[in-house]
Write an enzyme that holds these catalytic residues in place. Structure first.
Site, PDB file in Angstrom:
ATOM      1  N   GLU A   1      36.993  40.919  37.508  1.00 42.45           N
ATOM      2  CA  GLU A   1      37.766  39.569  37.452  1.00 42.45           C
ATOM      3  C   GLU A   1      36.702  38.386  38.206  1.00 42.45           C
ATOM      4  O   GLU A   1      36.286  38.578  39.404  1.00 42.45           O
ATOM      5  CB  GLU A   1      38.807  39.566  38.510  1.00 42.45           C
ATOM      6  CG  GLU A   1      40.046  40.404  38.098  1.00 42.45           C
ATOM      7  CD  GLU A   1      41.295  40.225  38.856  1.00 42.45           C
ATOM      8  OE1 GLU A   1      41.505  39.523  39.841  1.00 42.45           O
ATOM      9  OE2 GLU A   1      42.313  40.681  38.274  1.00 42.45           O
TER      10      GLU A   1
ATOM     11  N   ASP B   1      44.785  31.656  48.050  1.00 44.12           N
ATOM     12  CA  ASP B   1      43.430  32.512  48.789  1.00 44.12           C
ATOM     13  C   ASP B   1      43.271  31.966  50.383  1.00 44.12           C
ATOM     14  O   ASP B   1      43.596  31.014  50.850  1.00 44.12           O
ATOM     15  CB  ASP B   1      42.143  32.010  48.037  1.00 44.12           C
ATOM     16  CG  ASP B   1      42.290  32.497  46.505  1.00 44.12           C
ATOM     17  OD1 ASP B   1      42.239  33.845  46.424  1.00 44.12           O
ATOM     18  OD2 ASP B   1      42.178  31.807  45.662  1.00 44.12           O
TER      19      ASP B   1
ATOM     20  N   TYR C   1      49.349  42.240  37.637  1.00 47.85           N
ATOM     21  CA  TYR C   1      48.464  42.153  38.843  1.00 47.85           C
ATOM     22  C   TYR C   1      49.693  42.026  39.975  1.00 47.85           C
ATOM     23  O   TYR C   1      50.454  41.273  40.111  1.00 47.85           O
ATOM     24  CB  TYR C   1      47.610  40.886  39.091  1.00 47.85           C
ATOM     25  CG  TYR C   1      46.797  40.773  40.369  1.00 47.85           C
ATOM     26  CD1 TYR C   1      47.347  40.851  41.492  1.00 47.85           C
ATOM     27  CD2 TYR C   1      45.366  40.387  40.088  1.00 47.85           C
ATOM     28  CE1 TYR C   1      46.510  40.758  42.705  1.00 47.85           C
ATOM     29  CE2 TYR C   1      44.475  40.367  41.013  1.00 47.85           C
ATOM     30  CZ  TYR C   1      45.242  40.467  42.348  1.00 47.85           C
ATOM     31  OH  TYR C   1      44.421  40.274  43.343  1.00 47.85           O
TER      32      TYR C   1
END
Length: 270
Positions: free
Chosen positions: A49, A60, A175
């Site tokens: 990734e 993030d 995911y």
């Protein structure tokens, strides 16, 4: 069959689990990214990734936020990231590469121009953090026409109906974000992850990769027992930050981190 599907099917047939490392393109310097990608493969990566640096990476934590800042200082753009993948393909035509990032750079480039360039460079999947499938009508057909796997996130709070809906719009793998929060947290409850992943498998035929909170061989093996793959990000990006002044030491440090994870995952097959 896409490269992602092929790799995951092969691993499943071998009773093995996928090791999927994440790094941010352009960090610590754009000239190093391609070589770091090859280093990840040599250390046991099955899929890479590759993060597209963005000025507001809302999903993030501080580690990857700083990686984006380091990359953007050098002017790393989406077009440059795609060019990196094209260069990577000169030596590696087998390892799937997933572009992971946010919608704004793709929109600025133009969805069709982006899809064309990504497919031409050898990108295999697109994970756009802030693009839910309900809002992907403009881009999903472009990806499908170019055999780019759209990969979407599932959260601990995702309902059964939404898991089914997301799976219908996904290919390659889904995911699963192992906890509520941003990347880089040091907590992961493996029992909770196992219960949730088992439930997700009842609702989708797609492989399930688990990310957020995997930091060492022990947690990789624990998550690998219940998932189809483990996604490792912040601990690698932090390793890059700590070794950014010495390119050779940086590659060794990444190998030292990933190889025990690869071994721990392979031990599960035996």
């Amino acid at each position: 069959m896409s490269r992602i599907e092929g790799v995951l099917k092969t691993l499943k047939g071998q009773g093995r689990k996928a090791l999927i490392p994440y790094i941010t393109a352009g960090d610590p310097h754009p000239d190093q990214t391609v070589e770091l990608m090859h280093t990840l493969v040599a250390a046991g990566a099955d899929i890479i990734e590759l993060g597209v640096p963005f000025s507001d990476p809302m999903a993030d934590g501080p580690v990857i936020q700083l990686a984006c800042e380091r990359a953007l200082v050098h002017g790393t753009s989406l077009r440059q990231v795609i060019a990196m993948i094209k260069q990577f393909r000169e030596r590696d035509d087998a390892t799937p590469v997933v572009l992971m990032g946010y919608l704004n750079p793709m929109e600025a480039m133009g969805y069709e121009a982006f899809a064309d360039a990504a497919a031409d460079a050898g990108v295999d999947g697109i994970l756009t953090v802030d693009l839910p499938p309900e809002e992907a009508d403009d881009v999903a057909p472009l990806f499908a026409a170019r055999q780019l796997d759209p990969i979407f996130l599932l959260a601990p709070t995702t309902t059964d109906d939404r898991i089914r809906a997301i799976s219908e719009h996904s290919s390659g793998y889904v995911y699963y974000v192992s906890f509520k929060g941003v990347t880089g947290a040091a907590r992961i409850n493996v029992d909770e992850v196992a219960e949730k992943v088992q439930h997700i498998h009842q609702l989708t035929a797609l492989p399930v990769g688990v990310g957020f909170g995997i930091r060492d061989a022990e947690t990789a093996a624990a998550v690998g027992q219940v998932s189809d793959g483990v996604i490792v990000g912040s601990v690698l990006v932090d390793t890059i930050a700590r070794n950014q002044e010495d390119p050779e030491q940086l590659k060794r440090a990444l190998e030292d981190l990933l190889k025990p994870m690869r071994s721990a995952l392979d031990d599960l097959a035996s």
